[in-house]
Design a protein around this motif. Sequence first.
Motif, PDB file in Angstrom:
ATOM      1  N   ASP A  93      16.083   0.894 -23.990  1.00 44.23           N
ATOM      2  CA  ASP A  93      16.195  -0.373 -23.262  1.00 44.23           C
ATOM      3  C   ASP A  93      16.574  -0.061 -21.808  1.00 44.23           C
ATOM      4  N   ARG A  94      15.606  -0.240 -20.924  1.00 39.94           N
ATOM      5  CA  ARG A  94      15.802   0.193 -19.543  1.00 39.94           C
ATOM      6  C   ARG A  94      16.947  -0.560 -18.855  1.00 39.94           C
ATOM      7  N   ALA A  95      17.090  -1.840 -19.163  1.00 36.11           N
ATOM      8  CA  ALA A  95      18.172  -2.608 -18.525  1.00 36.11           C
ATOM      9  C   ALA A  95      19.536  -2.039 -18.935  1.00 36.11           C
ATOM     10  N   SER A  96      19.668  -1.639 -20.197  1.00 36.64           N
ATOM     11  CA  SER A  96      20.936  -1.050 -20.650  1.00 36.64           C
ATOM     12  C   SER A  96      21.145   0.336 -20.030  1.00 36.64           C
ATOM     13  N   GLN A  97      20.059   1.103 -19.915  1.00 37.42           N
ATOM     14  CA  GLN A  97      20.176   2.431 -19.292  1.00 37.42           C
ATOM     15  C   GLN A  97      20.687   2.301 -17.855  1.00 37.42           C
ATOM     16  N   GLU A  98      20.075   1.386 -17.101  1.00 36.69           N
ATOM     17  CA  GLU A  98      20.484   1.239 -15.689  1.00 36.69           C
ATOM     18  C   GLU A  98      21.887   0.637 -15.594  1.00 36.69           C
ATOM     19  N   ALA A  99      22.228  -0.259 -16.521  1.00 32.63           N
ATOM     20  CA  ALA A  99      23.588  -0.831 -16.523  1.00 32.63           C
ATOM     21  C   ALA A  99      24.613   0.267 -16.789  1.00 32.63           C
ATOM     22  N   ALA A 100      24.273   1.172 -17.728  1.00 32.32           N
ATOM     23  CA  ALA A 100      25.195   2.275 -18.034  1.00 32.32           C
ATOM     24  C   ALA A 100      25.392   3.149 -16.794  1.00 32.32           C
ATOM     25  N   TRP A 101      24.292   3.450 -16.116  1.00 33.18           N
ATOM     26  CA  TRP A 101      24.399   4.275 -14.896  1.00 33.18           C
ATOM     27  C   TRP A 101      25.302   3.594 -13.867  1.00 33.18           C
ATOM     28  N   GLN A 102      25.032   2.308 -13.631  1.00 34.27           N
ATOM     29  CA  GLN A 102      25.812   1.586 -12.606  1.00 34.27           C
ATOM     30  C   GLN A 102      27.286   1.500 -12.987  1.00 34.27           C
ATOM     31  N   ALA A 103      27.570   1.309 -14.276  1.00 34.41           N
ATOM     32  CA  ALA A 103      28.973   1.231 -14.706  1.00 34.41           C
ATOM     33  C   ALA A 103      29.658   2.580 -14.510  1.00 34.41           C
ATOM     34  N   VAL A 104      28.962   3.668 -14.852  1.00 35.81           N
ATOM     35  CA  VAL A 104      29.552   5.005 -14.690  1.00 35.81           C
ATOM     36  C   VAL A 104      29.770   5.298 -13.201  1.00 35.81           C
ATOM     37  N   VAL A 105      28.804   4.912 -12.372  1.00 34.27           N
ATOM     38  CA  VAL A 105      28.964   5.093 -10.914  1.00 34.27           C
ATOM     39  C   VAL A 105      30.196   4.326 -10.434  1.00 34.27           C
ATOM     40  N   LYS A 106      30.330   3.083 -10.881  1.00 38.73           N
ATOM     41  CA  LYS A 106      31.448   2.240 -10.422  1.00 38.73           C
ATOM     42  C   LYS A 106      32.790   2.830 -10.868  1.00 38.73           C
ATOM     43  N   VAL A 107      32.861   3.191 -12.137  1.00 37.55           N
ATOM     44  CA  VAL A 107      34.142   3.681 -12.682  1.00 37.55           C
ATOM     45  C   VAL A 107      34.499   5.050 -12.093  1.00 37.55           C
ATOM     46  N   SER A 108      33.500   5.887 -11.875  1.00 41.15           N
ATOM     47  CA  SER A 108      33.766   7.247 -11.377  1.00 41.15           C
ATOM     48  C   SER A 108      33.885   7.291  -9.853  1.00 41.15           C
ATOM     49  N   GLY A 109      33.275   6.322  -9.165  1.00 34.90           N
ATOM     50  CA  GLY A 109      33.253   6.341  -7.695  1.00 34.90           C
ATOM     51  C   GLY A 109      32.286   7.384  -7.147  1.00 34.90           C
ATOM     52  N   ALA A 110      31.403   7.936  -7.998  1.00 34.41           N
ATOM     53  CA  ALA A 110      30.463   8.984  -7.555  1.00 34.41           C
ATOM     54  C   ALA A 110      29.033   8.506  -7.766  1.00 34.41           C
ATOM     55  N   ASP A 111      28.236   8.560  -6.708  1.00 33.49           N
ATOM     56  CA  ASP A 111      26.847   8.083  -6.813  1.00 33.49           C
ATOM     57  C   ASP A 111      25.885   9.166  -6.337  1.00 33.49           C
ATOM     58  N   PHE A 112      24.661   9.091  -6.821  1.00 34.74           N
ATOM     59  CA  PHE A 112      23.615  10.028  -6.394  1.00 34.74           C
ATOM     60  C   PHE A 112      22.307   9.254  -6.327  1.00 34.74           C
ATOM     61  N   GLU A 113      21.846   8.985  -5.119  1.00 33.43           N
ATOM     62  CA  GLU A 113      20.648   8.149  -4.979  1.00 33.43           C
ATOM     63  C   GLU A 113      19.657   8.747  -3.992  1.00 33.43           C
ATOM     64  N   PRO A 114      19.427  10.079  -3.951  1.00 36.87           N
ATOM     65  CA  PRO A 114      18.624  10.625  -2.866  1.00 36.87           C
ATOM     66  C   PRO A 114      17.191  10.134  -2.845  1.00 36.87           C
ATOM     67  N   GLN A 115      16.552  10.108  -4.015  1.00 34.06           N
ATOM     68  CA  GLN A 115      15.119   9.772  -4.019  1.00 34.06           C
ATOM     69  C   GLN A 115      14.888   8.689  -5.047  1.00 34.06           C
ATOM     70  N   THR A 116      15.883   7.805  -5.235  1.00 33.26           N
ATOM     71  CA  THR A 116      15.819   6.899  -6.371  1.00 33.26           C
ATOM     72  C   THR A 116      14.507   6.140  -6.455  1.00 33.26           C
ATOM     73  N   ARG A 117      14.123   5.514  -5.343  1.00 35.73           N
ATOM     74  CA  ARG A 117      12.958   4.630  -5.444  1.00 35.73           C
ATOM     75  C   ARG A 117      11.712   5.400  -5.861  1.00 35.73           C
ATOM     76  N   ALA A 118      11.422   6.524  -5.134  1.00 31.29           N
ATOM     77  CA  ALA A 118      10.233   7.298  -5.464  1.00 31.29           C
ATOM     78  C   ALA A 118      10.342   7.855  -6.882  1.00 31.29           C
ATOM     79  N   ALA A 119      11.526   8.403  -7.216  1.00 35.22           N
ATOM     80  CA  ALA A 119      11.684   9.052  -8.522  1.00 35.22           C
ATOM     81  C   ALA A 119      11.551   8.049  -9.651  1.00 35.22           C
ATOM     82  N   VAL A 120      12.140   6.879  -9.501  1.00 43.96           N
ATOM     83  CA  VAL A 120      12.053   5.873 -10.561  1.00 43.96           C
ATOM     84  C   VAL A 120      10.598   5.473 -10.752  1.00 43.96           C
TER      85      VAL A 120
END
Length: 333
Positions: free
Chosen positions: A295-322
């Motif tokens: 479920d892609r919405a749950s996958q992305e929600a999990a990523w965003q929650a982990v980013v928020k809780v950890s304070g660490a993000d990685f988005e170098p090529q997100t748009r192209a890569a996705v």
Amino acid sequence: MEHSIALVTGATSGLGHAAARLLAKEGWHEIIVTGRSLAGAHQAAAQLEAETKTHVFTPLELDLNAPARVQSAVAALVKRGRPIDFLLLNAGLVPFKKRELTASGIEASQAPLIGHHQLTVGLLSANLLSPNARIVIAGAEPARGGVPLFSYTDVPAFAAKYHAGDRTAAVEALLRNGPNVKYVPNNAYADAKLIIAWWVAALARRLPSGMAVYAVSPGGATATKVVRSAGPLLKYLFIPIVNLIPGMNQTPETAARRYLQASEFGTDVSGQFFASAQGKFSGPIEAQRQPHLHDRASQEAAWQAVVKVSGADFEPQTRAAVGSAEKKRPGGP
Ligand SMILES: NC(=O)c1ccc[n+]([C@@H]2O[C@H](COP(=O)([O-])OP(=O)(O)OC[C@H]3O[C@@H](n4cnc5c(N)ncnc54)[C@H](OP(=O)(O)O)[C@@H]3O)[C@@H](O)[C@H]2O)c1
């Protein structure tokens, strides 16, 4: 993949220790082995050297519960400046009978993912993963469901009931074990491994094209210390019963071999969760196909929650890569 540098988290016992030993036997040039304390990591390295009669182990302190200590570990790796080819994020636990939170307010069995995320993002940001690096993180069969005594949360339903449909907020509540989450240790474990499976899928969409990441269940290996903190029902009833059923348990070495097997997988299956066949805890691993895992919405929600809780993000090529990942895998696995 060139067998050059591997990093194994949680190498002080169980499957991490067994995996480090196997990597040495397979000729890896250097294996960085982590422990919560430097003394523990040194002890593990010394033991592994004695067991394998090699000098390829480098101890590293890594307490995944403490963000500042994860940062120190990343800083030590940055100082070395040598890229890692195989990042094995093995550390984890079946949680305690009573709810335990880290100093940052994360439930104990969820905390390793937060620390592993900080480590992975730190290494990616510092360009310290080699161009064809493989990342493997420990998953477990309860994430797909159908394991007696373990149930994962229906996140879309939980989000609808308590968070106005916001799945990121719902996953954050699971990471923190509240609000509105009743603490049941085995269910916390199932949720932790489900969030790992979703995180892997989301990370795969963000990685540079030559790299790949997989969640891999080692399967049942009850000779490790994984349930040391678990309640008596699991320790003294469920596991002894499971051990009597053929095909439900395997040696730590056989279980750890699954990690090494996955390190040879291609980028075409990046982002997937590999585990035993349905109803088993041993034998060959296969990509899991249960719809909730994809479920892609749950996958992305999990990523965003982990980013928020950890304070660490990685988005170098997100748009192209996705976009390109979507084109490569139109129908999922
Ligand atoms: N064994 C199984 O049947 C089984 C089945 C499916 C999945 N798994 C998964 O396999 C992985 C390894 O488990 P295992 O069976 O080898 O258990 P284990 O013998 O208890 O080893 C776990 C390792 O992880 C480390 N660790 C745990 N939490 C940590 C933290 N917050 N920070 C730093 N290190 C931490 C432990 O260090 P300390 O000794 O300092 O605590 C230990 O080195 C886990 O992710 C587990 O969920 C195991």
